[in-house]
Design a protein around this motif. Structure first.
Motif, PDB file in Angstrom:
ATOM      1  N   GLU A   1     -10.871   1.144   0.701  1.00  0.00           N
ATOM      2  CA  GLU A   1      -9.109   1.566   0.954  1.00  0.00           C
ATOM      3  C   GLU A   1      -7.781   2.490   0.209  1.00  0.00           C
ATOM      4  OE1 GLU A   1      -7.351  -0.936   2.945  1.00  0.00           O
ATOM      5  OE2 GLU A   1      -9.685  -1.474   3.143  1.00  0.00           O
TER       6      GLU A   1
ATOM      7  N   LYS B   1      -3.896   3.643  -1.046  1.00  0.00           N
ATOM      8  CA  LYS B   1      -2.666   3.564  -1.624  1.00  0.00           C
ATOM      9  C   LYS B   1      -2.072   4.359  -1.813  1.00  0.00           C
ATOM     10  CE  LYS B   1      -2.991   1.277  -5.610  1.00  0.00           C
ATOM     11  NZ  LYS B   1      -2.706  -0.064  -5.681  1.00  0.00           N
TER      12      LYS B   1
ATOM     13  N   ASP C   1       0.710  -1.613  -0.530  1.00  0.00           N
ATOM     14  CA  ASP C   1       0.219  -0.164  -0.148  1.00  0.00           C
ATOM     15  C   ASP C   1       0.843   1.731  -0.070  1.00  0.00           C
ATOM     16  OD1 ASP C   1       0.940   0.014   2.931  1.00  0.00           O
ATOM     17  OD2 ASP C   1      -1.257   0.088   3.460  1.00  0.00           O
TER      18      ASP C   1
END
Length: 149
Positions: free
Chosen positions: A94, A96, A75
């Protein structure tokens, strides 16, 4: 004469059904467009909040002689960065880090995924770009490894 009226009535009813179906299809298309667009704006707003939180965490880590970016991790986040970001903003999806400028000490690339949206941030020089993509599953196939004797 009676058959002529029946034909006229059937044709009239068929036209009404056709117009109703056409209006239904157009209405659903417009509704879906605006629903996807509203979701994209919300995903973009979340991604911008995450970027601001990452910038704040980067400033804190700069004081300690570190950065938020670790290219060895999947990530791209250094240890402890996620916790610092979540102190300011709790993301739904999520995220990254895809690129980071060590010389300027700033975030230059990030990707955020929430629901069916992917938000991509890129900074090249002074040019900043945000791309919001909608992912639609077209086909799903579950396979099993059954051996038939």
């Amino acid at each position: 004469m009676e058959q002529n009226k029946t034909r006229i009535n059937i044709a009239f009813i068929a036209r009404i059904i056709f117009v109703f179906l056409l209006a239904l299809i157009v209405g659903l298309s417009v509704f879906t467009f605006f629903r996807i667009r509203a979701g994209a704006k919300e995903a973009l707003r979340d991604a911008k909040d995450i970027r601001m939180s990452l910038r704040s965490a980067d400033i804190e880590m700069y004081a300690a002689g570190k950065t938020i970016y670790n290219p060895a991790k999947k990530d791209g986040l250094e240890d402890g960065v996620k916790e610092r970001v979540e102190q300011l903003y709790t993301p739904v999806g999520e995220y990254k880090i895809t690129s980071y400028s060590m010389t300027k000490h700033e975030l230059t690339g990030m990707q955020y995924e929430v629901n069916n949206y992917i938000v991509t941030f890129e900074k090249k020089g002074e040019a900043i770009s945000w791309d919001v993509d909608y992912i639609m599953r077209v086909y799903s196939y579950d396979d099993s490894d059954d051996i038939v004797n």
